[in-house]
Design a protein around this motif. Structure first.
Motif, mmCIF file in Angstrom:
data_model
loop_
_atom_site.group_PDB
_atom_site.id
_atom_site.type_symbol
_atom_site.label_atom_id
_atom_site.label_comp_id
_atom_site.label_asym_id
_atom_site.label_seq_id
_atom_site.Cartn_x
_atom_site.Cartn_y
_atom_site.Cartn_z
ATOM 1 N N HIS A 63 0.898 -1.148 -0.129
ATOM 2 C CA HIS A 63 0.082 0.102 0.086
ATOM 3 C C HIS A 63 1.097 1.305 -0.146
ATOM 4 O O HIS A 63 2.008 1.508 0.470
ATOM 5 N N HIS A 65 2.086 5.273 0.621
ATOM 6 C CA HIS A 65 1.938 6.604 1.839
ATOM 7 C C HIS A 65 2.444 7.607 1.333
ATOM 8 O O HIS A 65 3.611 7.509 0.005
ATOM 9 N N THR A 70 6.468 6.523 8.495
ATOM 10 C CA THR A 70 5.417 6.090 9.703
ATOM 11 C C THR A 70 6.439 5.694 10.751
ATOM 12 O O THR A 70 8.098 5.432 9.763
ATOM 13 N N HIS A 107 5.217 0.282 1.017
ATOM 14 C CA HIS A 107 5.210 -1.021 1.561
ATOM 15 C C HIS A 107 4.306 -1.503 1.506
ATOM 16 O O HIS A 107 3.015 -1.639 1.593
ATOM 17 N N GLU A 109 4.098 -5.200 4.924
ATOM 18 C CA GLU A 109 4.407 -5.766 6.611
ATOM 19 C C GLU A 109 4.185 -6.806 6.254
ATOM 20 O O GLU A 109 3.055 -6.611 6.771
HETATM 21 MN MN MN Z 1 1.559 2.271 5.585
#
Ligand code: MN
Length: 304
Positions: A63, A65, A70, A107, A109
């Motif tokens: 997704h 940003h 962050t 990025h 995660e």
């Molecule tokens: Mn994020």
């Protein structure tokens, strides 16, 4: 909101809860209706502590940003970060990942454990000021942060300066962040910058801040004008102290974007959903997220 914004206050704010995946709770302490920001800190999620089953860890697909940094602070567990700059970085307890989105980054995660595992993390966003928000994206991993011991607390300095020490984390407005952890009874005073507003989020156990008892799920907003606060606990406890100079710019947050106008949000959403402008994350096994429909933002911001 108090009538005098420059005075210290003690305002208890209950985090909103959301279940992510099937296995653990996320408490959103910032933003809430009561408090949109604390300094440049514009988002604070507290995830866990929780055990998860095989395949049910924290997995967030690619997704984008814009306009923010962050900030990931890991207490328990291990997470793999991958981004569009090509960084692949495992973050472990006691470490910080700081990703500067600037004009745009993507990025993903994922929890590392193939098997069952444990997770306890905080994820924060820092709004970039207007002069910095279009800067080139960047990613930095901080494996070692300054650690201090005061009154029974182990204090990790995450951002800014305190106790005559400065954290290495690169931010773009005057701000502070520290983790306070104790295995038993502890008590200390923390010197603060009176030009900052501050808040404390309890992460574990029961923490006493200026005589006020807080547990996980409660953010205690402290206002401006404080030169110090007392923090104490009777048993093992952990808390996060955040603060900063009041941001002084109106931001517009939508999904994973921090901007100033609905037009900027709509443009970023279209760029992402149409696979233009943003560079993709390479090698992520996770499914790319889809941005929600931003129509209605015009109306909403005009009414506010
Ligand atoms: Mn994020």
């Amino acid at each position: 909101m108090s009538s005098d914004e420059s005075k210290p206050v003690l305002e208890r704010i209950t985090a909103s809860s959301a279940i992510v995946g099937s296995s653990f709770t996320v408490r959103r302490a910032v933003p809430t209706k009561a408090r949109r920001m604390v300094g440049a800190w514009c988002f604070l999620d507290h995830v866990g502590p929780a055990n998860f089953d095989r395949g049910n860890g924290m997995n967030v697909g690619p997704h984008p940003h814009i306009g923010l940094q962050t900030f990931t602070w890991v207490i328990e567990g291990e997470i793999l970060h991958r981004d569009s700059l090509g960084y692949e970085q495992i973050i472990r307890p006691g470490q910080v990942n700081l990703m500067t989105a600037g004009s745009g980054i993507t990025h993903a995660e994922e929890s590392l454990n193939d098997d069952a595992g444990r997770i306890h993390i905080t994820q924060l966003w820092i709004a970039l000021p207007d002069a910095e928000r279009h800067r080139a994206p960047d990613f930095k991993h901080y494996p070692d942060l300054p650690i201090l011991h005061h009154g029974g607390f182990k204090i990790t300095l995450l951002v800014g300066s305190a106790f005559n020490v400065t954290a290495p984390t690169q931010v773009y407005t005057p701000m502070i962040g520290m983790d306070l952890k104790s295995e038993g009874e502890a008590k200390t005073d923390v010197a603060l910058n009176p030009d900052f507003e501050h808040a404390v989020l309890c992460l574990d156990g029961t923490m006493e801040v200026e005589g006020e008892l807080i547990e996980p799920g409660t953010l205690l907003y402290l206002g401006l004008g404080r030169h110090s606060i007392s923090i104490a606990c009777k048993n093992a406890a952990q808390a996060l102290l955040i603060g900063g100079k009041p941001f002084g710019e109106n931001i517009l947050m939508f999904w994973n974007f921090v901007a100033r106008t609905p037009e900027e949000i709509i443009e970023a959403t279209e760029h992402w959903n149409n696979h233009t402008h943003f560079i993709e994350v390479k090698n992520s096994p996770l499914k790319r997220l889809i941005a929600p429909d931003p129509s209605g933002l015009h109306l909403k911001t005009r009414q506010e």
